[in-house]
Scaffold this active site. Structure first.
Site, mmCIF file in Angstrom:
data_model
loop_
_atom_site.group_PDB
_atom_site.id
_atom_site.type_symbol
_atom_site.label_atom_id
_atom_site.label_comp_id
_atom_site.label_asym_id
_atom_site.label_seq_id
_atom_site.Cartn_x
_atom_site.Cartn_y
_atom_site.Cartn_z
ATOM 1 N N HIS A 59 -12.314 -21.422 16.216
ATOM 2 C CA HIS A 59 -12.442 -21.425 14.753
ATOM 3 C C HIS A 59 -13.150 -22.690 14.273
ATOM 4 O O HIS A 59 -12.511 -23.703 13.973
ATOM 5 C CB HIS A 59 -11.042 -21.321 14.140
ATOM 6 C CG HIS A 59 -11.046 -20.954 12.698
ATOM 7 N ND1 HIS A 59 -10.083 -20.152 12.130
ATOM 8 C CD2 HIS A 59 -11.889 -21.266 11.688
ATOM 9 C CE1 HIS A 59 -10.334 -19.987 10.850
ATOM 10 N NE2 HIS A 59 -11.419 -20.668 10.545
ATOM 11 N N LEU A 62 -19.733 -24.365 11.299
ATOM 12 C CA LEU A 62 -20.891 -25.223 11.582
ATOM 13 C C LEU A 62 -21.842 -25.315 10.395
ATOM 14 O O LEU A 62 -22.754 -26.146 10.395
ATOM 15 C CB LEU A 62 -21.635 -24.728 12.833
ATOM 16 C CG LEU A 62 -20.865 -24.866 14.155
ATOM 17 C CD1 LEU A 62 -21.654 -24.269 15.312
ATOM 18 C CD2 LEU A 62 -20.538 -26.332 14.453
ATOM 19 N N ARG A 63 -21.670 -24.447 9.390
ATOM 20 C CA ARG A 63 -22.373 -24.541 8.090
ATOM 21 C C ARG A 63 -23.872 -24.253 8.135
ATOM 22 O O ARG A 63 -24.518 -24.309 7.101
ATOM 23 C CB ARG A 63 -22.167 -25.905 7.430
ATOM 24 C CG ARG A 63 -20.702 -26.298 7.223
ATOM 25 C CD ARG A 63 -19.998 -25.382 6.247
ATOM 26 N NE ARG A 63 -18.705 -25.920 5.853
ATOM 27 C CZ ARG A 63 -17.634 -25.179 5.598
ATOM 28 N NH1 ARG A 63 -17.702 -23.853 5.690
ATOM 29 N NH2 ARG A 63 -16.511 -25.725 5.231
ATOM 30 N N ASN A 93 -19.177 -17.441 7.660
ATOM 31 C CA ASN A 93 -19.380 -17.651 6.220
ATOM 32 C C ASN A 93 -20.461 -18.688 5.929
ATOM 33 O O ASN A 93 -20.249 -19.672 5.233
ATOM 34 C CB ASN A 93 -18.063 -18.031 5.520
ATOM 35 C CG ASN A 93 -17.464 -19.336 6.032
ATOM 36 O OD1 ASN A 93 -17.789 -19.789 7.116
ATOM 37 N ND2 ASN A 93 -16.592 -19.925 5.241
ATOM 38 N N HIS A 180 -8.234 -13.647 8.380
ATOM 39 C CA HIS A 180 -7.830 -14.730 7.469
ATOM 40 C C HIS A 180 -6.819 -14.100 6.520
ATOM 41 O O HIS A 180 -7.187 -13.408 5.570
ATOM 42 C CB HIS A 180 -9.073 -15.251 6.741
ATOM 43 C CG HIS A 180 -8.796 -16.206 5.625
ATOM 44 N ND1 HIS A 180 -9.113 -17.539 5.692
ATOM 45 C CD2 HIS A 180 -8.232 -16.024 4.411
ATOM 46 C CE1 HIS A 180 -8.756 -18.136 4.564
ATOM 47 N NE2 HIS A 180 -8.224 -17.248 3.768
ATOM 48 N N HIS A 233 -5.293 -19.281 11.799
ATOM 49 C CA HIS A 233 -4.537 -20.365 11.139
ATOM 50 C C HIS A 233 -3.215 -19.925 10.506
ATOM 51 O O HIS A 233 -2.999 -20.087 9.311
ATOM 52 C CB HIS A 233 -5.405 -21.088 10.108
ATOM 53 C CG HIS A 233 -6.260 -20.238 9.222
ATOM 54 N ND1 HIS A 233 -5.772 -19.155 8.537
ATOM 55 C CD2 HIS A 233 -7.578 -20.318 8.913
ATOM 56 C CE1 HIS A 233 -6.759 -18.627 7.847
ATOM 57 N NE2 HIS A 233 -7.857 -19.295 8.055
ATOM 58 N N ASN A 279 -7.063 -24.306 3.188
ATOM 59 C CA ASN A 279 -6.719 -22.888 3.121
ATOM 60 C C ASN A 279 -6.484 -22.344 4.529
ATOM 61 O O ASN A 279 -7.418 -22.348 5.329
ATOM 62 C CB ASN A 279 -7.879 -22.138 2.448
ATOM 63 C CG ASN A 279 -7.671 -20.633 2.399
ATOM 64 O OD1 ASN A 279 -6.757 -20.096 3.018
ATOM 65 N ND2 ASN A 279 -8.546 -19.947 1.694
ATOM 66 N N ASP A 306 -10.223 -24.934 12.881
ATOM 67 C CA ASP A 306 -10.674 -24.634 11.512
ATOM 68 C C ASP A 306 -11.436 -25.823 10.937
ATOM 69 O O ASP A 306 -11.299 -26.155 9.746
ATOM 70 C CB ASP A 306 -9.513 -24.216 10.599
ATOM 71 C CG ASP A 306 -10.006 -23.566 9.301
ATOM 72 O OD1 ASP A 306 -11.236 -23.336 9.160
ATOM 73 O OD2 ASP A 306 -9.176 -23.292 8.417
ATOM 74 N N HIS A 310 -17.118 -30.706 4.541
ATOM 75 C CA HIS A 310 -17.522 -30.569 3.138
ATOM 76 C C HIS A 310 -18.245 -31.825 2.677
ATOM 77 O O HIS A 310 -17.948 -32.930 3.124
ATOM 78 C CB HIS A 310 -16.299 -30.333 2.245
ATOM 79 C CG HIS A 310 -15.772 -28.940 2.327
ATOM 80 N ND1 HIS A 310 -16.474 -27.846 1.874
ATOM 81 C CD2 HIS A 310 -14.613 -28.453 2.820
ATOM 82 C CE1 HIS A 310 -15.762 -26.742 2.080
ATOM 83 N NE2 HIS A 310 -14.637 -27.079 2.668
HETATM 84 ZN ZN ZN Z 1 -9.730 -19.098 7.220
#
Ligand code: ZN
Length: 435
Positions: A59, A62-63, A93, A180, A233, A279, A306, A310
């Site tokens: 999890h 890497l953006r 995502n 999730h 998670h 989250n 996770d 940011h």
């Molecule tokens: Zn998540």
């Protein structure tokens, strides 16, 4: 290719021996290794170091593509190597979302070209993470990226019909649907765990039941259709109970816990420092105890980071406006050592199990999480358990600084990371990858 003779290392914390690495594999172990090393091998003094198979994260965010200001595949996999990881699963995502063969192949190639860790892209379950139509799971599975894990992470696959179809469809290629678990209506506007602290400090609560209700539904769906479910998670005592029940019933479910949910509690929200906003949210001390117990008894299969980098402007602001998420690749092993080894029941073989062997098995990453034996891939890590240091986000390889462990002293240090015989981290220093 450079050969390495690792002198006097303790594989999984057991009796010391020597390992000879070359040609991408472990060439020899013990006296054979010393004999076969020759004069040209680089000798690593492993006195006091524990050797583990390279860590595998199920999890990671890497953006890239889309938010290269916060992390790239290169910076994220450098952070992975610094943390002892040799393979990471990159969440879908991104922008664009990894919901087609084209995007997952792009992420996979970026990982291969960077050369610091094997990047296994996670495919989105639904197109655009919108929760309306199934993405082309089969096309991603048969792409060059060979996707095996599918998740809308960041969002819950709320529609039970879509969840059922995903569980059914992934059976065809032994895929796994990673959920999730967040009931969206019960968490609208939620900012932190719903409990005594949220009531006291006036932040909107996020009830445990919002996580538990989805996990309960999904294990029943997995039982009904026979698919493989992975719970991401997991953070509450009730979630541990549900997964324990489901496993006892023979349902094909696995679960992960994050390092932060093993150590930190909702008390930290009293600081109003958004570095602790995540989250699912940090829960109570009782939940932390239950998650540790679940990891100890095998109800929870793996620790997954996770890792969620940011930008400063998304964290250095008012709590309610801040983004959810924490970095974690470079502190995961230290937190697990602290919580589960130094203050818990784990030996190093257990650490290898929850951070390498089992995540590799769940993700279908066949050449990681292997035994440290002759002929096996030389993807391994050398850890100094006696080291202690204070976490300094500015000194980390990740491009973001939102570590909830900043300023905290943690045990253990990763000294060397080898990916198929190449040192990505050498005596604590990241190397230039040789690809
Ligand atoms: Zn998540």
């Amino acid at each position: 290719m450079t050969r390495y003779l690792l002198r006097s290392v303790a594989p999984l914390g057991a009796e010391r021996t020597d390992l000879l690495l070359g040609d991408g594999v472990i060439l020899a172990v013990g006296a054979d290794a010393r004999e076969a090393a020759g004069r040209d091998a680089v000798v690593v003094d492993g006195d006091g170091l524990v050797a583990l198979p390279g860590l595998v994260d199920l999890h990671t965010h890497l953006r890239e593509p889309g938010r290269e200001d916060t992390e790239t595949v290169r910076s994220g996999t450098r952070a992975a190597a610094a943390g002892g990881f040799t393979a990471v699963h990159a969440m879908a995502n991104t922008d664009p979302v990894a919901d087609t063969a084209g995007v997952v192949e792009q992420v996979w190639r970026l990982g291969r070209d960077a050369g610091y860790a094997d990047v296994r892209p996670v495919g989105a379950v639904t197109i655009g993470l919108a929760g309306e139509r199934l993405a082309e799971l089969g096309a991603m599975a048969t792409s060059a990226a060979r996707v095996r894990v599918f998740s809308d992470d960041g969002k819950c696959v709320w529609d039970p019909v879509l969840m059922r179809r995903a569980l059914e469809y992934t059976r065809a290629f032994d895929g796994v649907v990673a959920q999730h678990a967040q009931e969206p209506r019960l968490t609208q506007g939620s900012q932190m765990h719903e409990g005594a602290v949220s009531a006291e400090i006036g932040l909107a609560g996020w009830p445990a039941v919002a996580e538990e209700a989805i996990i309960a539904r999904d294990v029943l769906l997995a039982e009904h259709v026979g698919g493989r479910l992975h719970v991401q998670h997991l953070s509450t005592a009730g979630s541990v109970e549900i997964v324990r029940w489901a496993k006892a019933r023979g349902i094909r479910v696995t679960a992960e816990a994050t390092p932060h949910h093993l150590l930190l509690t909702d008390e930290l929200a009293r600081t109003y420092d958004p570095v602790f906003k995540v989250n699912p949210p940090l829960r109570t001390a009782e939940d932390v105890e239950a998650v540790r117990a679940g990891l100890a008894d095998g109800t929870i299969d793996v620790v997954a980071t996770d890792h969620a980098p940011h930008a400063a402007q998304d964290k250095d602001c008012e709590w309610s406006a801040a983004a959810f998420g924490m970095t974690g690749l470079e502190t995961a092993l230290s937190v697990v050592q602290h919580v589960m080894v130094d203050d818990g029941p784990f030996g190093w073989a257990d650490v290898a199990r929850v951070l390498s062997v089992t995540p590799a098995a769940i993700g279908g990453v066949t050449d990681h999480g292997r035994p440290l034996e002759a002929g096996e891939p030389a993807s391994l890590v050398l850890v100094d358990p006696a080291a202690r240091s204070v976490v300094d986000p500015a000194a980390q390889a990740t491009a973001s600084r939102n570590s909830p462990f900043a300023g905290r002293e943690l045990p253990g240090a990763v000294r060397w990371t080898f990916l198929r015989g190449h040192a990505t981290l050498a005596d604590g220093v990241l190397t230039e990858a040789d690809r």
